[in-house]
Structure formats: structure tokens, C-alpha cells
Design an enzyme around this catalytic site. Structure first.
Site, PDB file in Angstrom:
ATOM      1  N   GLU A  83     -10.218   3.861   6.072  1.00 27.75           N
ATOM      2  CA  GLU A  83      -9.171   4.431   7.418  1.00 27.75           C
ATOM      3  C   GLU A  83      -9.896   5.047   8.543  1.00 27.75           C
ATOM      4  O   GLU A  83     -10.008   5.036   9.401  1.00 27.75           O
ATOM      5  CB  GLU A  83      -7.538   5.311   7.136  1.00 27.75           C
ATOM      6  CG  GLU A  83      -7.092   4.657   5.712  1.00 27.75           C
ATOM      7  CD  GLU A  83      -6.151   3.325   6.474  1.00 27.75           C
ATOM      8  OE1 GLU A  83      -6.720   2.441   7.498  1.00 27.75           O
ATOM      9  OE2 GLU A  83      -5.909   2.629   5.270  1.00 27.75           O
TER      10      GLU A  83
ATOM     11  N   GLU B 158       1.260  -1.186   0.201  1.00 27.03           N
ATOM     12  CA  GLU B 158      -0.173   0.437   0.042  1.00 27.03           C
ATOM     13  C   GLU B 158       1.061   1.189  -0.023  1.00 27.03           C
ATOM     14  O   GLU B 158       1.988   1.498   0.439  1.00 27.03           O
ATOM     15  CB  GLU B 158      -0.670  -0.250   1.344  1.00 27.03           C
ATOM     16  CG  GLU B 158      -1.792   1.164   0.718  1.00 27.03           C
ATOM     17  CD  GLU B 158      -2.750   1.178   2.093  1.00 27.03           C
ATOM     18  OE1 GLU B 158      -2.761   0.537   3.200  1.00 27.03           O
ATOM     19  OE2 GLU B 158      -4.327   1.976   2.442  1.00 27.03           O
TER      20      GLU B 158
ATOM     21  N   HIS C 202      -7.216  -1.959  15.057  1.00 28.41           N
ATOM     22  CA  HIS C 202      -7.093  -1.688  13.478  1.00 28.41           C
ATOM     23  C   HIS C 202      -6.933  -2.607  12.293  1.00 28.41           C
ATOM     24  O   HIS C 202      -8.124  -3.054  11.347  1.00 28.41           O
ATOM     25  CB  HIS C 202      -6.021  -0.988  13.755  1.00 28.41           C
ATOM     26  CG  HIS C 202      -6.449   0.099  12.452  1.00 28.41           C
ATOM     27  ND1 HIS C 202      -7.408   1.549  12.442  1.00 28.41           N
ATOM     28  CD2 HIS C 202      -5.652   0.167  11.680  1.00 28.41           C
ATOM     29  CE1 HIS C 202      -7.280   2.237  11.157  1.00 28.41           C
ATOM     30  NE2 HIS C 202      -6.395   1.555  10.153  1.00 28.41           N
ATOM     31  N   GLU C 203      -6.176  -2.752  12.542  1.00 28.77           N
ATOM     32  CA  GLU C 203      -5.664  -3.998  11.037  1.00 28.77           C
ATOM     33  C   GLU C 203      -6.507  -4.832  10.881  1.00 28.77           C
ATOM     34  O   GLU C 203      -7.111  -5.691   9.686  1.00 28.77           O
ATOM     35  CB  GLU C 203      -3.941  -4.811  11.225  1.00 28.77           C
ATOM     36  CG  GLU C 203      -3.066  -3.783  11.339  1.00 28.77           C
ATOM     37  CD  GLU C 203      -2.990  -2.121  11.013  1.00 28.77           C
ATOM     38  OE1 GLU C 203      -3.284  -2.437   9.614  1.00 28.77           O
ATOM     39  OE2 GLU C 203      -2.830  -1.124  11.003  1.00 28.77           O
TER      40      GLU C 203
ATOM     41  N   HIS D 194      -9.675  -4.178   9.868  1.00 25.35           N
ATOM     42  CA  HIS D 194      -9.495  -3.796   7.891  1.00 25.35           C
ATOM     43  C   HIS D 194     -10.144  -4.756   7.561  1.00 25.35           C
ATOM     44  O   HIS D 194     -10.162  -4.563   5.935  1.00 25.35           O
ATOM     45  CB  HIS D 194      -8.226  -3.310   7.921  1.00 25.35           C
ATOM     46  CG  HIS D 194      -7.936  -2.005   7.733  1.00 25.35           C
ATOM     47  ND1 HIS D 194      -9.158  -1.124   7.100  1.00 25.35           N
ATOM     48  CD2 HIS D 194      -6.822  -0.847   8.156  1.00 25.35           C
ATOM     49  CE1 HIS D 194      -8.211   0.092   7.276  1.00 25.35           C
ATOM     50  NE2 HIS D 194      -6.693  -0.059   8.081  1.00 25.35           N
TER      51      HIS D 194
ATOM     52  N   GLY E  39       3.047   1.920  10.862  1.00 28.75           N
ATOM     53  CA  GLY E  39       2.525   1.756  12.083  1.00 28.75           C
ATOM     54  C   GLY E  39       2.639  -0.363  11.451  1.00 28.75           C
ATOM     55  O   GLY E  39       2.604  -0.638  12.367  1.00 28.75           O
ATOM     56  N   ALA E  40       1.421  -0.656  10.705  1.00 27.11           N
ATOM     57  CA  ALA E  40       1.524  -1.715  10.047  1.00 27.11           C
ATOM     58  C   ALA E  40       0.727  -1.345   8.904  1.00 27.11           C
ATOM     59  O   ALA E  40      -0.107  -0.343   8.587  1.00 27.11           O
ATOM     60  CB  ALA E  40       0.431  -2.348  10.880  1.00 27.11           C
ATOM     61  N   MET E  41       0.123  -2.962   8.223  1.00 26.53           N
ATOM     62  CA  MET E  41      -0.777  -3.013   7.170  1.00 26.53           C
ATOM     63  C   MET E  41      -1.162  -4.403   7.083  1.00 26.53           C
ATOM     64  O   MET E  41      -1.040  -5.705   7.353  1.00 26.53           O
ATOM     65  CB  MET E  41       0.470  -3.188   6.187  1.00 26.53           C
ATOM     66  CG  MET E  41       0.592  -2.867   4.763  1.00 26.53           C
ATOM     67  SD  MET E  41      -1.186  -2.133   4.125  1.00 26.53           S
ATOM     68  CE  MET E  41      -1.847  -2.566   3.156  1.00 26.53           C
ATOM     69  N   GLU E  42      -2.442  -4.286   6.366  1.00 26.02           N
ATOM     70  CA  GLU E  42      -3.245  -5.211   6.877  1.00 26.02           C
ATOM     71  C   GLU E  42      -4.135  -6.085   5.590  1.00 26.02           C
ATOM     72  O   GLU E  42      -4.357  -6.642   5.435  1.00 26.02           O
ATOM     73  CB  GLU E  42      -5.005  -4.344   7.011  1.00 26.02           C
ATOM     74  CG  GLU E  42      -5.512  -3.751   5.385  1.00 26.02           C
ATOM     75  CD  GLU E  42      -4.799  -1.904   5.281  1.00 26.02           C
ATOM     76  OE1 GLU E  42      -4.009  -1.655   6.451  1.00 26.02           O
ATOM     77  OE2 GLU E  42      -5.504  -1.590   4.342  1.00 26.02           O
TER      78      GLU E  42
END
Ligand code: 0A1
Ligand code: ZN
Length: 885
Positions: free
Chosen positions: A326, A127, A303-304, A307, A267-270
Site C-alpha cells: 500500500e 481483502e 492505484h489499483e 497494484h 475505494g476499490a480493490m485490485e
């Protein structure tokens, strides 16, 4: 670097893709000095795109094309055209297969976009547009495909080979290599693709879904971190349960994996079934991570995970719709945190963050709507506006519809659009269709940038027993938008009588009162609401829970604010009254400082805080929040022209005065809480966070007294604490104190003890970078030479340079401009290494309009210097050029 990408892309130019990719079959051969990627794309003409067979234009950057086939026919150089960002070829039938082989260099990818190496591990970040650095593809979120991925690598160095979906086959090859194949049954856009290869250990658990399916949960980390995973695993299971209970959403694959990576831009990726996390957002144990870090891990894991529905099952049509996933997902994770811990404290934290940082963005040169209509570099639009204001927009829909209709709306949205790539309009339409509520005007929140102002005035008519509130809304001009139309502003309020009781609320024209608190919907530029049957002049409690992201002003007196602090039934507004009181008092001190007068603190603030400190029945987290004076960054944001020295000196003066006046109750609360901390094992739960937060803020005030007994207590806490929350707070207080010997000793002890733990060393860097003591820049320079520091690791850059420029305002804004020069130098270096990080780091310089002319000139000169420094990435170019425009 700046190739054809630095042109502006407009939402109005959106067109459906000419071609679709039904299946994507990838094979990766990973080596130490290069990697090979073979892609087979099963494609067809998009029936929605019209007739004929236009050229197929695939995205691709930094790819060395080795082989290209169309339906098994090898293509020669005359059969396609290749530029730095595209590969164009001509299909000859509606359905066809494209095969390509490319060579890429993850081992030298410092931008951390696409396939790269973090330490010894291979990992991906796709992303928003990283996949085009892996293979030639239609790299846009509305092209959704079923992926099969085979990864092959040397077995000893990379025993773990992961990708999205379920593992379907694996085996060994000659030469000490092995392979694994993964199949993802869900169609997805390329930005959700992920691959990991490394020497990793995992903690495994399982979750039984609401339809009794067993899901394997695995968190992969480097072996030395295996003892820091339990908190993330517990958070994951809580998130899965919460999403079933609150949104009716069930997980859909047989396995859910998280991998912790040290070098990560965000922070992170889903990624579907294979979330990749910055290790700072996964790893947490009492000894090494603070309460704040524990809460961040929990929130990011949630959060992830969320998603998976809000982002993956239903994704974005194009990147202008980014807030669709988001804003919604931040709203979901903040509600999860509110339900898990303290709702009021979570709201206070979120609002303080939004008002300090998002409001500044909304007032700056990069201001954009929640659904932007133009961008140069999409990576620059992962902003506080898209995320945090986007979440506020969702919260307002929730407030306007109420929880039941909101849930009906989200059910309809997920059901209607499952497997699709959609728009913010589609989301709002589902909410309208499910609720019957017209949101046409409300949608201006998606299209108009800037923070609305809401001015409120009152009129009480004793003889008619009516009380009127008049609201005037306006919104300042933002780049490209000079005029704004009125927003729909949901305004939660209550009216208090002289005893602090809530009055029943009946609006003119209503037969009966509908309770004491209610939500008014303000829709006009100027609008008056009249309440009837009001027997005495009331005191209004406005914008309860911060029901809309606006700047509200009402002419409260300090005595009225003190009254609200004590009596408002809305916890958020009790805090807010305290903040407004503090702001008034601090602004008075700022004025005194600017006029060269002796500073004199309004004693009402002292007494208000004393009352709170002495009341042991109050939530300790709330007392701690109330004791935290508005920060320098917030005071900057609300200033017309920010006076760095005056803000700093006024706030420090207030802190000193409060510390002296409240020494005894602060010490009592400190000691009582430290005693409990000493006797209690670390628990990552609200009541314990609350106790430690009051203890630590009390300590920070107490140290201002420079009393020997406090120094001893601080050193004791630093040395004996069994958790990082207490240890780091004590270290920070020592670092900011004049006790040179104790400070150096503590810093050295800490670094010696934690030198092998990168995330703890980040905290060590941050604490020093944030110290307001003179000589801040020299300290940062020296720390950049420390062996644990490297510009190649985004966490390190944020911990040292980011903390200095964003949190150490008095040192960063040194009158000689040295802070600005330093930051510009770092941006220029990072531009070549990691454009995303360079462009984010730049933000403080873009705020030059906030300052007096001398500083403006210095900051602009540094921006000009960056612009002239050579070949700029599109990331940096967009931010610099827009902030100079
Ligand atoms: N979608 C992720 C965060 C993310 C965003 C952008 C990135 O690169 C430009 C990387 C990750 C999230 O919201 O968690
Ligand atoms: Zn997200």
C-alpha cells in the site's frame, strides 16, 4: 461478531504455512435465496514447514458445510472438527485433495465482505479476510494458488459472469441458467480472488503494451452509467503507459476489467485482472462529478492498476507487511498524478491531508508503526499510517537514493520476488543491494510509530562567514512504545540571501559547493551542519517539498515567512510559508478570543494574499491553495488542547476580514475566471482545475460580504454551470449563507434534478452535513429520513454522518454532547450491519484526549456506552477498547 478473533495477533508469532494449495478449483451456483460454493483444493505439505503431517486447519466463517471429501473419501462428522472460524482435518499423505461444498447467503450479507449483493449484482470483497466467508481455505496471503472459477446463474438477471484471469469456456444449462469458466494463470493469494455476476454493460477499449501485446480493457457498469466511464478508461490507459515508462512494468493478462459497484466499503480493490471499484471511484462526467472527483477517479484507477505489480505479482507475506504494497502503491499513484498534472499542487494536497489526518492518527490511541507488530482486526489497519505515511517512507527512500538508484532497486525487487509473498525487509534489502546504500537505521521508520519533531536553530558567524543549523529530533511516546531511537531524516533545504537568491552550499570539509539546493541526512538526536563561505546572514528554506513526515519548527518571524512566500524557489515551501504565516495569525486570534479580547487580524496576512491575488502570472491553483486558510481540523491537530469554538470563531473572523479587505481583487479574479468557464467546455486537466479552484474559492470569500451582486453571481453559477465543480461550489456557498430562500430553492432544484443519481445525491448530503450554520445535528437527523438515504450504503453513511463528524466540527462538538451521542448511536446500529464502516465512523470519538475535560468526559462516556451496548464486532471492539485504555 466477537468470537475467537478478538485475540491479538503478533508479527513475532509468524510461522510459514503447514500446507500449500497448488490449485484451487471453484464452482459457484448463485441463487436468490442462497448460493452454493464447491471448492477443490489440490494441496501438499509445505516442505519449509518441517516433518510430519500436522492437522490441516482451514479458515471458514458463516459457512454451512454440506459435504467434505479428502481424496475422494467422504468425511463424516468424526473425521473433522468444526468451530465458528475453523475446519480441522487430518491429512494422511504429503499430497492430497480436499473437496468441500458449502451454502452461503450473499443476499443477506450487509457487512460487504466475502460474496454479497450490491443492488441486483453479485460481487466479492476478499481483502483482507473475506475469502473465508466464501469457502474453507488457507486464507492468508503467503498461500498462493492457481485459480479456476466457474460461475453459474440465471441468464436473464445475470447475463455477465466474471472472475479473475481469462475466460476459457461458457455455456447454457437447463432452466434458463448459464455458466462461464475463468482461469487465472498467475498464482495468487485468496484475497485477490473476485467474482461478479450481473446485468452490466461495458465500455471496451484496448492497450498495446511495450512488447506489442494487445490487451482488451473493459469497464463494466450498470446500464444507466454507461456515459460516465470514459474518464476512467482514459485514466487506465495513461496509467498503463506510465508504469511502462517510469517502472518498466508491463501488464500480463490478455484482459483487464473494472466493475463499478454501488455498495463498497473502501475505494476499490485490485483483484487480479478484475478490479472491483466503489462506483464513486470510477464514474465521472463533467455534469455529475467535480474536479476533485475526476482526480480521485484517475488516482484510484492508477492505484489499483499499479497494484498488479506492487501487490499482485509481488504480494505480502502476512498482513503486518500491508504497507509493502500500500505505501509503495500510494507513492506510485501520487507520482503518476504529479507527472500528469501539477507536481507542486499534488504535493500540497498530499501534505495537507497527511498533516491533518495521519498526524492525528499518529498522536492518537490507534497509533501504530508503518509495519505494525500486533493487531486484533486487520480491517482496522487499512489506515492513513499504512497508506499515506507508508508512501512518505517510500518517498524518503527515493530522495535518499535518487531516481536512478531507486529504479534499479525497484527493478531488482520485482525481478527477485516475482511470484512471491514477501516482507518490507525484503523490499528495503533490494533497495540496499541495488544502491549500495545502508538503510539499517532508516528502517526505524517501519518500526517506530509517532510523528518525529524536528527543532531547528541557527547560528551565523559573520567573521568566519559560516552558517550553522542545529537539528534536534525527538518522537513522542505512542501506545506500547515509550522510547524512540533517532530516525534518518532527509532534509531538503536551500539558503536565501537578502534579495531572495539561492546561495551556493558548501558544508565544512567540502572542497567545492555542490549547487544551491541539497538534501542533508539527519541521523542523530542532535546534529549540527555548518555551511562555509556564507557572506551574509541567510534565510533558510527548510524541509523543501516536505522531504520527511516530521513536525519541523524554526523561529521564523512573520516578515521572514512573507519573504519566503514570495521568493522561495521551491513552490511547496512558498505555500508552506503562507500556511505557517496563517497559522501564526490564526493562533493569535484564537488567543484573543480565549481571553475575551476584541479580535484583530494581522494586516500582513491581508497584504500577502493581496499581492498573490494581483499577480496574474502565478499558477492559479497555487493562488487558490494559498488563499485556503489552514482548516479547523488541522488547527485542532496542532493545538495542545483544542478549543472548538475559539478555532471556529477565529478562522471565520479571519475569512470575513480577508473577504472585506480583498473584495475588489477577489471579484475581479472571480469574474474573469467565470467568464472563461462560461466560454470553455469542461476539460479535466490541470489548467482548468486551477482556474475553477481559484474561481470557487474567490466566490466563497465574496459571499461572506453578503453583497447582492455576489448573490446574483452565485445563483447564476449554480443555475447555468455546465459542470458539477462550479454547480456544487455555488450550492455549498449558498448552503452556508444566510440567504434562506435562495438556499432552499437551490437545494430543492438540485435534489429534484439529480434524485436518480446516487453519487450526486451523496454530494447533496455532504454539502448540508458540512454546513457550520447552527442546528447541524437536526439537519442531519432530518436528512437521514430522506428517501435517498440508507445506512446500508457505505457511501451514504460517509456522505452524511462521516461528513458531519469529520468536517462540521463546530456542530459535531456541540457543548451539550449531542453530536457525540448521535455518533455513538450510529456506531451501535452499524456494528450489527457493517462492522468495518462502524469502526471507521468511530474515529472522531477516539480523539477525546485533544479536548478540555468536559468534552473528554462526554466523549469517553459515549465510548463506554458503545462498549456496553452488547455483542461487539472485533472491528469496533478493538478501536473502542484501545481508545479507552
Ligand atoms: N487494497 C485496496 C483497498 C481495500 C482494503 C481493505 C479492504 O477491506 C478491508 C478493501 C479494500 C486498495 O488499496 O485499493
Ligand atoms: Zn492499495
Amino acid at each position: 461478531m466477537r468470537t475467537e478473533q478478538s485475540k491479538t495477533i503478533y508479527l513475532k508469532d509468524y510461522q510459514v504455512p503447514d500446507y500449500l494449495i497448488d490449485e484451487t478449483h471453484l464452482t459457484f451456483e448463485l441463487f436468490e435465496d442462497h448460493s452454493l460454493v464447491h471448492a477443490q483444493l489440490v494441496m501438499r505439505r509445505n516442505p519449509e514447514a518441517g516433518a510430519g503431517l500436522p492437522p490441516l486447519v482451514l479458515d471458514g466463517q458463516q459457512l454451512e458445510l454440506l459435504e467434505l471429501k479428502l481424496d475422494d473419501r467422504e468425511l463424516g462428522e468424526g473425521d473433522y472438527s468444526l468451530t465458528a472460524s475453523h475446519l480441522t482435518l487430518q491429512p494422511t499423505q504429503e499430497r492430497f485433495v480436499v473437496d468441500s461444498s458449502v451454502r452461503i447467503h450473499p443476499e443477506s450479507n450487509t457487512a460487504l465482505e466475502g460474496l454479497y449483493k450490491s443492488g441486483t449484482m453479485f460481487c466479492t470483497q476478499c481483502e483482507a479476510e473475506g475469502f473465508r466467508k466464501i469457502t474453507f481455505y488457507l486464507d492468508r496471503p503467503d498461500v498462493m494458488s492457481k485459480f479456476t472459477t466457474t460461475v453459474s446463474a440465471e441468464q436473464h438477471a445475470y447475463p455477465v459472469l466474471l472472475s479473475n484471469g481469462n475466460p476459457v469456456a461458457s455455456g447454457s444449462e437447463e432452466g434458463g441458467r448459464h455458466w462461464a469458466t475463468w482461469e487465472d494463470p498467475f498464482k495468487k493469494p485468496a484475497y485477490l480472488f473476485a467474482l461478479v455476476a450481473g446485468d452490466l454493460w461495458c465500455v471496451e477499449d484496448s492497450f498495446t503494451t511495450m512488447s506489442s501485446r494487445e490487451v482488451a480493457l473493459r469497464i463494466y457498469v450498470e446500464p444507466e452509467n454507461i456515459d460516465k466511464v470514459q474518464h476512467a478508461m482514459d485514466s487506465l490507459k495513461r496509467s498503463m503507459k506510465w508504469d511502462e515508462e517510469v517502472y518498466g512494468r508491463e501488464y500480463d493478462l490478455d484482459i483487464f476489467m473494472i466493475v463499478a459497484v454501488n455498495d463498497f466499503n473502501m475505494g476499490a480493490m485490485e483483484n487480479k485482472g478484475l478490479n472491483i471499484f466503489n462506483s464513486s471511484c470510477v464514474l465521472a462526467k463533467a455534469e455529475t462529478a467535480t474536479d476533485a472527483a475526476h482526480q480521485r477517479v484517475e488516482a484510484v484507477v492508477a492505484h489499483e492498476y499499479f497494484h498488479n505489480w506492487s501487490g499482485n505479482r509481488v504480494t505480502c507475506r502476512d498482513w503486518f507487511q500491508l504497507s509493502l504494497k500500500e505505501g509503495f502503491t500510494v507513492f506510485r499513484d501520487s507520482e503518476f498524478s504529479a507527472d500528469t498534472h501539477s507536481r507542486t499542487v499534488k504535493r500540497i494536497e498530499d501534505v495537507a491531508y497527511l498533516r491533518t489526518h495521519q498526524f492525528a492518527e499518529d498522536a492518537g490511541p490507534m497509533a501504530h508503526p508503518v509495519r505494525p507488530d500486533a493487531y486484533m482486526e486487520i480491517s482496522n489497519f487499512y489506515t492513513l499510517t499504512i497508506y499515506e505515511k507508508g508512501s512518505e517512507v517510500l518517498r524518503m527512500i527515493h530522495t535518499l537514493l535518487g531516481p536512478e538508484l531507486f529504479r534499479k532497486g525497484s527493478d531488482l525487487y520485482f525481478e527477485r520476488h516475482d511470484g512471491q509473498a514477501v516482507t518490507c525487509d525484503d523490499f528495503v534489502k533490494a533497495m540496499e543491494d541495488a544502491s549500495g546504500i545502508d538503510l539499517t537505521q532508516f528502517k526505524r521508520w517501519y518500526t517506530q510509530a509517532g510523528t518525529p519533531r524536528l527543532q531547528v536553530s541557527e547560528a551565523y558567524d559573520a567573521s568566519a562567514q559560516t552558517y550553522s543549523l542545529t537539528f534536534r529530533q525527538s518522537c513522542p511516546a505512542t501506545p506500547g512504545q515509550s522510547e524512540k531511537l533517532p530516525f534518518v531524516i532527509p532534509l531538503a533545504l536551500g539558503l536565501l540571501d537578502a534579495q531572495g537568491n539561492e546561495l551556493p552550499l558548501r558544508l565544512q570539509g567540502e572542497a567545492t559547493a555542490s549547487g544551491t539546493g541539497r538534501v542533508l541526512s539527519i541521523t542523530e538526536a542532535e546534529q549540527t551542519f555548518t555551511f562555509e563561505g556564507i557572506a551574509e546572514q541567510p534565510l533558510p528554506s527548510l524541509l523543501r517539498g516536505f522531504s520527511a513526515p516530521v513536525k519541523l519548527s524554526f523561529p521564523y518571524s512573520r516578515d521572514q515567512l512573507m519573504f519566503l512566500m514570495q521568493h522561495d524557489s521551491d513552490g511547496f515551501n512558498r505555500w508552506e510559508a503562507g500556511q505557517q504565516l496563517s497559522v501564526q495569525v490564526l493562533q493569535e486570534l484564537i488567543g484573543q478570543y480565549q481571553r475575551g479580547e476584541e479580535l484583530a487580524l494581522d494586516q500582513r496576512l491581508v497584504e500577502a494574499l493581496r499581492t498573490l491575488l494581483l499577480d496574474e502570472s502565478l499558477d492559479q491553483a497555487m493562488v487558490a491553495e494559498m488563499l485556503s486558510l489552514p482548516g479547523e481540523a488541522y488547527l485542532t491537530e496542532i493545538s495542545e488542547v483544542a478549543d472548538v469554538e475559539a478555532i471556529h470563531e477565529a478562522r471565520e473572523f479571519a475569512r470575513l476580514q480577508l473577504a472585506a479587505a480583498l473584495y475588489t481583487p477577489l471579484l475581479a479574479r472571480y469574474q474573469a475566471n467565470r467568464d472563461v468557464s462560461r466560454a470553455t467546455p469542461y476539460v479535466a486537466e490541470a489548467a482548468h482545475f486551477a482556474r475553477r479552484s481559484l474561481q470557487n474559492i474567490a466566490l466563497s470569500y465574496l459571499m461572506l460580504s453578503q453583497q447582492a451582486e455576489v448573490l446574483a453571481a452565485c445563483v447564476e453559477q449554480f443555475e447555468n454551470a455546465d459542470n458539477m465543480t462550479e454547480r456544487l461550489a455555488a450550492l455549498a456557498v449558498l448552503v452556508n449563507s444566510p440567504f434562506e430562500a435562495e438556499r432552499s430553492k437551490a437545494l430543492a432544484m438540485f435534489a429534484d434534478f439529480f434524485k436518480d443519481d446516487a453519487l450526486v445525491m451523496d454530494q447533496w448530503f455532504s454539502v448540508q452535513a458540512g454546513s457550520p450554520l447552527p442546528g447541524g445535528l437536526e439537519r442531519v437527523h432530518a436528512l437521514m429520513q430522506h428517501e435517498a438515504f440508507t445506512l446500508k450504503n457505505p457511501n451514504k453513511v460517509r456522505a452524511l454522518i462521516g461528513a458531519f463528524a469529520n468536517q462540521n466540527l463546530i456542530n459535531f462538538h456541540q457543548a451539550d454532547g449531542s453530536g457525540y451521542r448521535f455518533l455513538a448511536d450510529q456506531v451501535i446500529t452499524l456494528n450489527a450491519l457493517n462492522p468495518q464502516i462502524a469502526s471507521r465512523l468511530l474515529a472522531p470519538l477516539t480523539r477525546w484526549r485533544k479536548y478540555a475535560p468536559a468534552r473528554q468526559a462526554q466523549m469517553k462516556a459515549e465510548l463506554e456506552r458503545i462498549l456496553a451496548s452488547g455483542e461487539l464486532s472485533s472491528d469496533v471492539y478493538e478501536v473502542v477498547s484501545k481508545s479507552l485504555a
